[in-house]
Scaffold this motif. Structure first.
Motif, mmCIF file in Angstrom:
data_model
loop_
_atom_site.group_PDB
_atom_site.id
_atom_site.type_symbol
_atom_site.label_atom_id
_atom_site.label_comp_id
_atom_site.label_asym_id
_atom_site.label_seq_id
_atom_site.Cartn_x
_atom_site.Cartn_y
_atom_site.Cartn_z
ATOM 1 N N GLU A 139 47.953 43.802 39.585
ATOM 2 C CA GLU A 139 47.590 43.860 41.030
ATOM 3 C C GLU A 139 47.569 42.687 41.675
ATOM 4 N N THR A 192 35.542 37.914 39.440
ATOM 5 C CA THR A 192 36.753 38.291 39.623
ATOM 6 C C THR A 192 36.833 38.320 41.162
ATOM 7 N N ASP A 193 37.919 38.241 41.719
ATOM 8 C CA ASP A 193 38.149 38.204 43.082
ATOM 9 C C ASP A 193 38.623 39.696 43.474
ATOM 10 N N ALA A 194 38.808 40.621 42.752
ATOM 11 C CA ALA A 194 38.770 42.002 43.073
ATOM 12 C C ALA A 194 37.650 42.358 43.700
ATOM 13 N N THR A 219 34.494 38.309 46.236
ATOM 14 C CA THR A 219 35.166 38.833 47.646
ATOM 15 C C THR A 219 34.379 39.775 48.176
ATOM 16 N N SER A 247 31.532 39.870 41.883
ATOM 17 C CA SER A 247 32.719 39.848 42.740
ATOM 18 C C SER A 247 32.616 39.014 43.697
ATOM 19 N N HIS A 296 44.908 40.394 40.863
ATOM 20 C CA HIS A 296 43.531 40.045 40.837
ATOM 21 C C HIS A 296 43.165 39.066 39.679
ATOM 22 N N THR A 297 42.384 38.081 39.917
ATOM 23 C CA THR A 297 42.096 37.027 38.840
ATOM 24 C C THR A 297 40.758 37.645 38.236
ATOM 25 N N LEU A 333 41.365 45.559 34.949
ATOM 26 C CA LEU A 333 39.989 44.635 35.060
ATOM 27 C C LEU A 333 39.336 44.722 33.753
ATOM 28 N N THR A 392 45.622 40.161 36.708
ATOM 29 C CA THR A 392 46.208 41.635 36.543
ATOM 30 C C THR A 392 47.262 41.997 37.408
#
Length: 358
Positions: A198, A246-248, A287, A285, A200-201, A309, A196
């Motif tokens: 921002e 996602t790592d977000a 993270t 998520s 994020h993956t 996302l 993204t």
């Protein structure tokens, strides 16, 4: 066989990660055990097997520090153990296993054994592994219990070893995807990722087993109408299991919202979620982890901040479907049933002809 981008198909506008797969999310690993066997039926042998197991490791220490998770169901004619618990607690504490319908119990048993061996606390607090299935009985002899404990262990070990990998993982007719068919062609395992704005993956993993050839759509082009009819037509029901990672830092409720967007990606390729099809999706998520779930409000991605996302999930899901088909060869299985591979050269030619207005 080729992935979508290798023949010039680029879905959406967001860039992909380095491997364009779930491996682009830090700490994630994927492994397969493919069971491809041609034997006489019992008692001499075990019959024709076109099945397997796929293990998706979200975090090595998921039991000790569960990840935020949520799920969504587009059509519920399928099974995913642990789905209710993930929805109730908003947590994922085991790897995610994919397999065929009749092997789900065996994989669940083995997943419990793996967790017991990895963490002694499981013996007191128990665990409900996440195991999801699709029906591969068109190609696989589902009357025989084809999956063994060692097969599940091997898939889990391969997933652990793959973390941080720099090349895309195997797709198509591998692991749980060995006996699956999609949109009138061979289907199976597919994955794709996006980055993204921002940073994020977002990555999607699919087990594709749904749809009719006449509805096959590639990047908005109705190619299914231009292809020969399926020589072995089958009911359009099937299933699709989808996982978005996602790592977000996303709360559990929004993980479910991410998961729901997988259905939009499937629809772009031709899915209408038939009555007998099971489209079951999970969002995770990596993270946002317990005991660290008490993020400050400013650290959590929420509200309109989720829009990028959402876009990433839809585009990655569409591309993952295509990857699952374009990488899968023609496969013949039980009773001579054959699922034809979708030829990448033919797809590329048709897209070029349509672009020229032919």
């Amino acid at each position: 066989m080729a992935r979508a981008r290798e023949i010039g198909i680029e879905i959406g506008v967001l860039p992909t990660g380095p491997t364009n797969s779930v491996l682009d999310v830090d700490g994630v690993g994927i492994g397969h055990t493919t069971i491809h066997r041609d034997e006489a039926p019992p008692p001499e042998g075990r019959g024709v097997a076109r099945t397997g197991v796929t293990a998706l490791v979200v975090a090595e220490d998921a039991y000790a520090r569960p990840a935020a998770a949520g799920g969504a169901v587009l059509n519920g004619a399928g099974e995913c153990t642990g789905f209710i618990g993930a929805g109730e607690w908003g947590l994922l504490e085991t790897p995610i296993y994919l397999t065929s319908t009749m092997q789900l119990g065996r994989v669940y048993d083995s997943a419990c054994r793996i967790e017991l061996e990895r963490d002694v606390r499981v013996a007191d607090a128990v665990v409900i592994p996440v195991v999801a299935e699709c029906d591969d009985s068109f190609l696989n002899d589902c009357r025989r219990m084809q999956v063994e404990h060692d097969d599940v262990v091997a898939a889990h070990r391969a997933a652990m070893d793959s973390r941080g990998g720099a090349t895309p993982p195997p797709e198509g007719a591998v692991g749980a995807g060995t006996g699956m068919s999609c949109l009138g062609f061979k289907g199976g395992i597919g994955t794709s990722s996006r980055i993204t704005p921002e940073g994020h993956t977002v990555a999607v993993l699919l087990l594709t087993n749904f749809g009719e050839r006449k509805r096959l759509t590639v990047d908005g082009l109705h190619l299914g109408r231009l292809l020969p009819e399926d020589p072995q037509p089958r009911p359009p029901a099937g299933s699709c299991i989808g996982v978005v990672l996602t790592d977000a830092p996303v709360i559990s409720a929004d993980c479910a919202r991410l998961a729901r967007r997988i259905g939009l990606g499937l629809a772009r390729t031709g899915s209408t979620a038939h009555n007998g099809s099971g489209e079951i999706f999970l969002g995770v998520s990596t993270t946002r982890r317990a005991p660290g779930l008490s993020w400050e409000a400013g650290d959590v991605v929420s509200g309109a901040g989720l829009d990028d996302l959402f876009e990433a999930v839809v585009d990655a899901s569409e591309e993952a479907v295509l990857n699952s088909m374009l990488t899968a060869p023609t496969t013949t299985g039980r009773d001579g049933n054959t699922s034809e591979g979708l030829d990448p050269t033919t797809v590329a030619r048709l897209i070029e002809e349509l672009a020229r207005g032919n």
